[in-house]
Write a protein that holds these residues in place. Structure first.
Motif, PDB file in Angstrom:
ATOM      1  N   ALA A 134       0.837  -1.201   0.000  1.00 22.54           N
ATOM      2  CA  ALA A 134       0.000   0.000   0.000  1.00 22.54           C
ATOM      3  C   ALA A 134       0.873   1.253   0.000  1.00 22.54           C
ATOM      4  O   ALA A 134       0.555   2.238  -0.675  1.00 22.54           O
ATOM      5  N   VAL A 135       1.970   1.227   0.752  1.00 22.65           N
ATOM      6  CA  VAL A 135       2.900   2.362   0.746  1.00 22.65           C
ATOM      7  C   VAL A 135       3.498   2.522  -0.653  1.00 22.65           C
ATOM      8  O   VAL A 135       3.622   3.638  -1.166  1.00 22.65           O
ATOM      9  N   CYS A 136       3.808   1.401  -1.286  1.00 23.18           N
ATOM     10  CA  CYS A 136       4.361   1.447  -2.653  1.00 23.18           C
ATOM     11  C   CYS A 136       3.366   2.053  -3.636  1.00 23.18           C
ATOM     12  O   CYS A 136       3.751   2.847  -4.496  1.00 23.18           O
ATOM     13  N   TYR A 137       2.091   1.697  -3.500  1.00 22.85           N
ATOM     14  CA  TYR A 137       1.082   2.290  -4.387  1.00 22.85           C
ATOM     15  C   TYR A 137       1.012   3.800  -4.183  1.00 22.85           C
ATOM     16  O   TYR A 137       0.792   4.557  -5.128  1.00 22.85           O
ATOM     17  N   GLN A 173      18.585  -7.724   7.188  1.00 24.66           N
ATOM     18  CA  GLN A 173      19.145  -8.998   6.731  1.00 24.66           C
ATOM     19  C   GLN A 173      18.827  -9.264   5.259  1.00 24.66           C
ATOM     20  O   GLN A 173      19.346 -10.187   4.658  1.00 24.66           O
ATOM     21  N   GLY A 174      17.927  -8.470   4.694  1.00 21.71           N
ATOM     22  CA  GLY A 174      17.551  -8.611   3.289  1.00 21.71           C
ATOM     23  C   GLY A 174      16.051  -8.692   3.107  1.00 21.71           C
ATOM     24  O   GLY A 174      15.343  -9.331   3.883  1.00 21.71           O
ATOM     25  N   GLY A 175      15.554  -8.022   2.109  1.00 22.52           N
ATOM     26  CA  GLY A 175      14.140  -8.072   1.763  1.00 22.52           C
ATOM     27  C   GLY A 175      13.288  -7.097   2.559  1.00 22.52           C
ATOM     28  O   GLY A 175      13.800  -6.272   3.324  1.00 22.52           O
ATOM     29  N   TYR A 176      11.982  -7.225   2.360  1.00 22.91           N
ATOM     30  CA  TYR A 176      11.006  -6.321   2.970  1.00 22.91           C
ATOM     31  C   TYR A 176       9.894  -7.137   3.623  1.00 22.91           C
ATOM     32  O   TYR A 176       9.471  -8.153   3.087  1.00 22.91           O
ATOM     33  N   TYR A 177       9.437  -6.637   4.760  1.00 21.08           N
ATOM     34  CA  TYR A 177       8.348  -7.301   5.456  1.00 21.08           C
ATOM     35  C   TYR A 177       7.025  -7.031   4.740  1.00 21.08           C
ATOM     36  O   TYR A 177       6.851  -6.001   4.099  1.00 21.08           O
ATOM     37  N   GLU A 178       6.091  -7.953   4.918  1.00 17.47           N
ATOM     38  CA  GLU A 178       4.782  -7.804   4.291  1.00 17.47           C
ATOM     39  C   GLU A 178       4.042  -6.581   4.836  1.00 17.47           C
ATOM     40  O   GLU A 178       3.389  -5.853   4.101  1.00 17.47           O
ATOM     41  N   LYS A 185       7.829 -12.319   4.968  1.00 17.72           N
ATOM     42  CA  LYS A 185       8.276 -11.713   3.711  1.00 17.72           C
ATOM     43  C   LYS A 185       7.586 -12.468   2.584  1.00 17.72           C
ATOM     44  O   LYS A 185       7.838 -13.648   2.385  1.00 17.72           O
ATOM     45  N   MET A 186       6.718 -11.779   1.895  1.00 17.97           N
ATOM     46  CA  MET A 186       5.942 -12.385   0.825  1.00 17.97           C
ATOM     47  C   MET A 186       6.417 -11.842  -0.528  1.00 17.97           C
ATOM     48  O   MET A 186       7.062 -10.799  -0.605  1.00 17.97           O
ATOM     49  N   HIS A 187       6.041 -12.544  -1.560  1.00 15.89           N
ATOM     50  CA  HIS A 187       6.413 -12.145  -2.924  1.00 15.89           C
ATOM     51  C   HIS A 187       5.784 -10.809  -3.309  1.00 15.89           C
ATOM     52  O   HIS A 187       6.447  -9.936  -3.877  1.00 15.89           O
ATOM     53  N   ASN A 188       4.498 -10.637  -3.003  1.00 16.48           N
ATOM     54  CA  ASN A 188       3.749  -9.456  -3.438  1.00 16.48           C
ATOM     55  C   ASN A 188       4.407  -8.129  -3.041  1.00 16.48           C
ATOM     56  O   ASN A 188       4.589  -7.261  -3.897  1.00 16.48           O
ATOM     57  N   PRO A 189       4.768  -7.903  -1.784  1.00 15.75           N
ATOM     58  CA  PRO A 189       5.389  -6.621  -1.444  1.00 15.75           C
ATOM     59  C   PRO A 189       6.696  -6.366  -2.199  1.00 15.75           C
ATOM     60  O   PRO A 189       6.980  -5.237  -2.574  1.00 15.75           O
ATOM     61  N   HIS A 190       7.448  -7.425  -2.456  1.00 13.79           N
ATOM     62  CA  HIS A 190       8.727  -7.241  -3.144  1.00 13.79           C
ATOM     63  C   HIS A 190       8.536  -6.767  -4.584  1.00 13.79           C
ATOM     64  O   HIS A 190       9.302  -5.933  -5.072  1.00 13.79           O
ATOM     65  N   ILE A 191       7.523  -7.286  -5.255  1.00 10.53           N
ATOM     66  CA  ILE A 191       7.228  -6.820  -6.605  1.00 10.53           C
ATOM     67  C   ILE A 191       6.954  -5.322  -6.580  1.00 10.53           C
ATOM     68  O   ILE A 191       7.476  -4.555  -7.395  1.00 10.53           O
ATOM     69  N   HIS A 192       6.135  -4.897  -5.624  1.00  9.69           N
ATOM     70  CA  HIS A 192       5.739  -3.489  -5.573  1.00  9.69           C
ATOM     71  C   HIS A 192       6.879  -2.584  -5.118  1.00  9.69           C
ATOM     72  O   HIS A 192       6.977  -1.445  -5.582  1.00  9.69           O
ATOM     73  N   VAL A 193       7.741  -3.074  -4.251  1.00  7.40           N
ATOM     74  CA  VAL A 193       8.905  -2.276  -3.860  1.00  7.40           C
ATOM     75  C   VAL A 193       9.787  -2.042  -5.079  1.00  7.40           C
ATOM     76  O   VAL A 193      10.231  -0.911  -5.334  1.00  7.40           O
TER      77      VAL A 193
END
Length: 196
Positions: A134-137, A173-178, A185-193
């Motif tokens: 949502a922040v990414c949107y 440590q890497g990646g983004y939290y949902e 850490k899910m796939h969806n937030p990473h796509i949007h980031v």
């Protein structure tokens, strides 16, 4: 052998030309549908006279004036209207892009720089949870508004949202939290980031 290679080359060229023509036709039809049907539909039916945009519009075009307003939908409207103005010079879209940007900044962005999931029909907070995508949107919509209008406030807010993601939703440590407060850490937030 030469004749066979020539026949293959001619056939391949013909197929490629047909594919290009079909793709151009599909793109032209999609653009026409967007400009003549989709964009006018949202311009006519989504605007809430009380502020922002309705949270729900039924298929017959009738809004539900009591429905909560979601941050994703409002950011998508902001992105769409901003790009409709930037790409087509649609002045009705410009008015709605400015309306969307003002409402989004005033009602969806919290004082700490996060984005709340939804607000009530009157614009007061409903669901304060912070979802990374949502922040990414919000970043998508606000940067599109800046690209269309050179509105420095929208750019500054998009930068603020970016800093929020990096400070509160990024795992060192890497990646983004949902979402805020989660260790998932899910796939969806990473796509949007990546997109934002």
């Amino acid at each position: 052998m030469k004749r066979l290679l020539c026949l293959i080359a001619i056939t391949g060229f013909a197929l490629a030309s047909m594919a290009q023509t079909a793709a151009q036709t599909i793109c032209a039809e999609a653009e026409q549908d967007f400009l003549e049907n989709i964009l006018p539909y949202w311009q006519r039916h989504s605007v809430d006279p009380q502020g922002g945009f309705y949270g729900t519009v039924r298929t017959d075009g009738q809004p539900d004036p009591e429905s909560d307003k979601g941050s994703i939908l409002n950011a998508r409207i902001l992105w769409t209207m901003s790009n409709a103005y930037r790409l087509y010079g649609d002045t009705a879209a410009l008015r709605l892009a400015n309306r969307a940007a003002d409402y989004y900044k005033a009602h969806f962005v919290s004082s700490d720089g996060s984005v709340r999931w939804s607000v009530k029909a009157d614009g007061t907070p409903a669901d304060e949870s912070v979802q990374t995508y949502a922040v990414c949107y919000g970043i998508y919509g606000l940067t599109a508004h800046y690209a269309a209008t050179a509105n420095r406030s929208s750019l500054a807010m998009a930068q603020r949202l970016y800093r929020y993601i990096e400070t509160h939703l990024h795992d060192p440590q890497g990646g983004y939290y949902e979402r805020l407060g989660s260790d998932k850490k899910m796939h969806n937030p990473h796509i949007h980031v990546v997109e934002s």
